[in-house]
Design an enzyme around this catalytic site. Structure first.
Site, PDB file in Angstrom:
ATOM      1  N   LEU A   7       0.848  -1.194   0.000  1.00 55.52           N
ATOM      2  CA  LEU A   7       0.000   0.000   0.000  1.00 55.52           C
ATOM      3  C   LEU A   7       0.883   1.243   0.000  1.00 55.52           C
ATOM      4  O   LEU A   7       1.582   1.510   0.968  1.00 55.52           O
ATOM      5  CB  LEU A   7      -0.903   0.023   1.236  1.00 55.52           C
ATOM      6  CG  LEU A   7      -1.721  -1.239   1.526  1.00 55.52           C
ATOM      7  CD1 LEU A   7      -2.741  -0.948   2.622  1.00 55.52           C
ATOM      8  CD2 LEU A   7      -2.424  -1.723   0.272  1.00 55.52           C
ATOM      9  N   ARG A  14       1.334  13.661   7.471  1.00 50.29           N
ATOM     10  CA  ARG A  14       2.075  14.034   8.675  1.00 50.29           C
ATOM     11  C   ARG A  14       3.555  14.290   8.414  1.00 50.29           C
ATOM     12  O   ARG A  14       4.249  14.843   9.247  1.00 50.29           O
ATOM     13  CB  ARG A  14       1.892  12.932   9.742  1.00 50.29           C
ATOM     14  CG  ARG A  14       0.497  12.904  10.336  1.00 50.29           C
ATOM     15  CD  ARG A  14       0.213  11.629  11.114  1.00 50.29           C
ATOM     16  NE  ARG A  14      -0.214  10.526  10.246  1.00 50.29           N
ATOM     17  CZ  ARG A  14      -0.506   9.300  10.678  1.00 50.29           C
ATOM     18  NH1 ARG A  14      -0.408   9.009  11.969  1.00 50.29           N
ATOM     19  NH2 ARG A  14      -0.887   8.352   9.838  1.00 50.29           N
ATOM     20  N   ASN A 224       5.429   7.723  10.058  1.00 55.92           N
ATOM     21  CA  ASN A 224       4.354   8.640   9.678  1.00 55.92           C
ATOM     22  C   ASN A 224       4.798  10.091   9.659  1.00 55.92           C
ATOM     23  O   ASN A 224       4.190  10.920   9.001  1.00 55.92           O
ATOM     24  CB  ASN A 224       3.169   8.497  10.629  1.00 55.92           C
ATOM     25  CG  ASN A 224       2.604   7.090  10.587  1.00 55.92           C
ATOM     26  OD1 ASN A 224       2.183   6.622   9.537  1.00 55.92           O
ATOM     27  ND2 ASN A 224       2.629   6.408  11.716  1.00 55.92           N
TER      28      ASN A 224
HETATM   29  C1  UD1 Z   1      -2.402   1.627   9.657  1.00 57.34           C
HETATM   30  C2  UD1 Z   1      -3.414   0.663  10.237  1.00 57.34           C
HETATM   31  C3  UD1 Z   1      -3.166   0.521  11.738  1.00 57.34           C
HETATM   32  C4  UD1 Z   1      -1.754   0.034  11.961  1.00 57.34           C
HETATM   33  C5  UD1 Z   1      -0.745   0.943  11.268  1.00 57.34           C
HETATM   34  C6  UD1 Z   1       0.607   0.284  11.301  1.00 57.34           C
HETATM   35  C7  UD1 Z   1      -5.486   0.845   8.960  1.00 57.34           C
HETATM   36  C8  UD1 Z   1      -6.869   1.372   8.949  1.00 57.34           C
HETATM   37  N1  UD1 Z   1      -4.749   1.153  10.014  1.00 57.34           N
HETATM   38  O1  UD1 Z   1      -2.630   2.902  10.243  1.00 57.34           O
HETATM   39  O2  UD1 Z   1      -4.078  -0.391  12.301  1.00 57.34           O
HETATM   40  O3  UD1 Z   1      -1.464  -0.023  13.351  1.00 57.34           O
HETATM   41  O4  UD1 Z   1      -1.091   1.137   9.880  1.00 57.34           O
HETATM   42  O5  UD1 Z   1       1.613   1.134  10.800  1.00 57.34           O
HETATM   43  O6  UD1 Z   1      -5.102   0.145   8.057  1.00 57.34           O
HETATM   44  N2  UD1 Z   1      -2.565   3.939   2.011  1.00 57.34           N
HETATM   45  C9  UD1 Z   1      -3.034   3.770   0.725  1.00 57.34           C
HETATM   46  N3  UD1 Z   1      -4.268   4.242   0.399  1.00 57.34           N
HETATM   47  C10 UD1 Z   1      -5.058   4.862   1.295  1.00 57.34           C
HETATM   48  C11 UD1 Z   1      -4.592   5.017   2.617  1.00 57.34           C
HETATM   49  C12 UD1 Z   1      -3.350   4.544   2.952  1.00 57.34           C
HETATM   50  O7  UD1 Z   1      -2.330   3.206  -0.107  1.00 57.34           O
HETATM   51  O8  UD1 Z   1      -6.165   5.254   0.916  1.00 57.34           O
HETATM   52  C13 UD1 Z   1      -1.242   3.429   2.351  1.00 57.34           C
HETATM   53  C14 UD1 Z   1      -0.292   4.506   2.837  1.00 57.34           C
HETATM   54  O9  UD1 Z   1       0.451   5.041   1.733  1.00 57.34           O
HETATM   55  C15 UD1 Z   1       0.603   3.762   3.814  1.00 57.34           C
HETATM   56  C16 UD1 Z   1      -0.286   2.643   4.334  1.00 57.34           C
HETATM   57  O10 UD1 Z   1      -1.360   2.532   3.427  1.00 57.34           O
HETATM   58  O11 UD1 Z   1       1.727   3.215   3.193  1.00 57.34           O
HETATM   59  C17 UD1 Z   1      -0.800   2.893   5.743  1.00 57.34           C
HETATM   60  O12 UD1 Z   1      -1.523   4.098   5.779  1.00 57.34           O
HETATM   61  P1  UD1 Z   1      -1.463   5.087   7.015  1.00 57.34           P
HETATM   62  O13 UD1 Z   1      -2.374   6.216   6.751  1.00 57.34           O
HETATM   63  O14 UD1 Z   1      -0.070   5.384   7.385  1.00 57.34           O
HETATM   64  O15 UD1 Z   1      -2.138   4.159   8.153  1.00 57.34           O
HETATM   65  P2  UD1 Z   1      -1.979   4.287   9.728  1.00 57.34           P
HETATM   66  O16 UD1 Z   1      -2.835   5.386  10.208  1.00 57.34           O
HETATM   67  O17 UD1 Z   1      -0.543   4.323  10.087  1.00 57.34           O
HETATM   68 CA    CA Z   2       1.304   4.429   8.973  1.00 57.50          CA
END
Ligand code: UD1
Ligand code: CA
Length: 457
Positions: A7, A14, A224
């Site tokens: 992902l 942030r 983050n």
């Molecule tokens: C996420 C998890 C959380 C976990 C944490 C671990 C979810 C809802 N939450 O939170 O439970 O403890 O990671 O680090 O999954 N991304 C996409 N598309 C989107 C949103 C995000 O590709 O629409 C990707 C981001 O680029 C990133 C990853 O997903 O690489 C995680 O997204 P992020 O927003 O950092 O999630 P957290 O709030 O850290």
């Molecule tokens: Ca994250």
């Protein structure tokens, strides 16, 4: 059969950066590249990267990786929404899907292996990597029953104060039975604080879902913001330095040294304080580097010493001494047993064996033979304002102090150039060349005393 999906579509707000978060550099590789590299040991049959924010940059950063599939998530509506984008791509896929957040760069390949093994052994619908964190702030909390089966994952911001006490967190690394996940993805809802579709909600519809704790919780720390990026760098550095010390490298004051994990060091290398080793650098046994040096993408043969110097994109052969205060850049090669000394810059230059460039010189676009002595202050005038030109200096030639070699120029073997010469024409071998104005001495000549200024009244 295992497919991997990373992902990487989020902006990473942030970070407060124009660069997509997952492209930020951590010790020589982007966060995303680190996650991708970590998966290569499990030899997945498919590798998919979900891109969105800054997708051109993200794709360009991985242009050298064969067989990657990029999946577009045009609007970033959450991690669950990101994984929904895989449905058309994995229509015929029958196997397990490993999903990794692109911002978890410290993961070890063995950890993925064992996650996958547990998943296969138990034939789980999903297996989730978890950790007990000393400070769980910001992470999704994982709730399990007595059998280690996951009942619920609640994001930090959606937790009640009581739920927040749980320090078992979701690492953002999951193994799913794809066929089962595919069925439940359309059921995800965005009824949470962020109004996003959370991948973590898939556990509400799948069974059994097992949690596997990682041994070393540092592996799953997510990046983050810049502070977490710096913390990840510290962890990475500690790992890299511990490994090199264990394999016979001396680090003097390790805290002041940084080493990319792409660097290769032989036993009995000594690294002094304030030294930084970067990129594809290889340093052979007996080298003594630092204090105060930067070596990037360079190869140093055995017993090379580098003192207070910068060496970039260069090859230095055995027993050569570099510095103090030398700068090698732009594909320099230096032969064995040379001395590249104080305040010397070498650019796109090759130097033979047993040659000295000991003081205050600039050699650019030059080819220098064996056993040459470049006198103090010798300069190649390699640039005419439009293009760069080559200088050739034969074996055993000696340039006098303050020689200027106006390129293009070829100086033969066994030439001696008188100090202060500006050499503009080619010089054949075996001769003395003097290219400077003759000294003039005028006996009895003195400055006339200046007339007295008129006295003010
Ligand atoms: C996420 C998890 C959380 C976990 C944490 C671990 C979810 C809802 N939450 O939170 O439970 O403890 O990671 O680090 O999954 N991304 C996409 N598309 C989107 C949103 C995000 O590709 O629409 C990707 C981001 O680029 C990133 C990853 O997903 O690489 C995680 O997204 P992020 O927003 O950092 O999630 P957290 O709030 O850290
Ligand atoms: Ca994250």
């Amino acid at each position: 059969m295992v497919a991997v999906a990373i992902l990487a579509a989020g902006r990473g707000t942030r970070m407060k950066s124009r660069l997509p978060k997952i492209l930020h550099n951590l010790g020589g590789r982007s966060l995303l590249r680190r996650v991708l590299d970590c998966t290569s040991e499990i030899e997945p049959t498919r590798q998919l990267v979900i891109v969105g924010y800054g997708n051109d940059l993200v794709k360009a950063s991985l242009a050298d990786v064969p067989n990657l599939e990029f999946v577009h998530q045009t609007e970033q509506l959450g991690t669950g929404h990101a994984v929904q984008q895989l449905i058309p791509y994995l229509q015929d896929f029958q196997g397990n899907l490993l999903v990794l957040n692109g911002d978890v760069p410290l993961l070890r390949p063995q950890t993925l292996q064992s996650l996958l093994q547990t998943h296969q052994q138990h034939q789980n619908a999903a297996t989730i990597l978890t950790a007990q964190l000393p400070d769980a702030k910001g992470y999704g909390r994982v709730f399990c029953d007595g059998q280690n089966l996951v009942t619920q994952i609640v994001e930090d911001r959606d937790c009640s104060p009581a739920q927040r006490q749980n320090r078992r967190v979701n690492a953002g690394i999951y193994c799913f039975n794809w066929r089962q996940l595919e069925q439940v993805l359309p059921k995800l809802q965005s009824s949470n604080d962020q109004q996003e579709y959370y991948l973590t909600d898939a556990v509400n519809y799948l069974s059994p879902v097992m949690a596997v704790d990682v041994e070393d919780y540092q592996e799953i720390l997510g990046v983050n913001d810049r502070k977490q990026l710096a913390a990840a760098y510290d962890i990475l550095q500690a790992r890299v330095k511990d490994d090199w010390m264990a394999s016979g490298v001396t680090l003097i004051d390790p805290d002041s040294i940084t080493i990319d994990d792409t660097v290769q060091l032989a036993p009995d290398v000594v690294i002094e304080p304030q030294t930084h080793l970067r990129g594809q650098t290889v340093i052979q046994s007996g080298c003594h580097i630092g204090p105060g040096s930067l070596i990037e993408n360079s190869h140093l043969g055995e017993n090379v010493t580098v003192l207070y110097s910068v060496v970039m994109g260069s090859h230095v052969a055995a027993n050569t001494r570099v510095g103090p205060y030398a700068h090698l850049r732009g594909q320099v090669t230096v032969g064995q047993s040379c001395r590249i000394g104080n305040f010397v810059e070498l650019k796109s230059t090759s130097v033979g064996n047993h040659t000295n460039v000991a003081h205050l010189s600039y050699l650019g676009n030059a080819t220098v033979g064996d056993r040459v002595n470049i006198g103090a202050g010798t300069i190649t005038a390699n640039y005419d304002g439009v293009s760069k030109h080559q200088t050739y200096i034969g074996d055993r030639t000696k340039t006098g102090s303050n020689t200027v070699l106006v390129a293009p120029i070829t100086i033969g073997h066994d030439v001696t150039i008188a100090a202060g010469s500006t050499v503009t024409d080619n010089v054949p071998e075996d001769c003395l060349v003097i290219a400077r104005a003759r000294q003039v001495v005028k006996p009895g000549w003195r400055l006339k005393p200046s007339p007295q200024p008129p006295t003010q009244s």
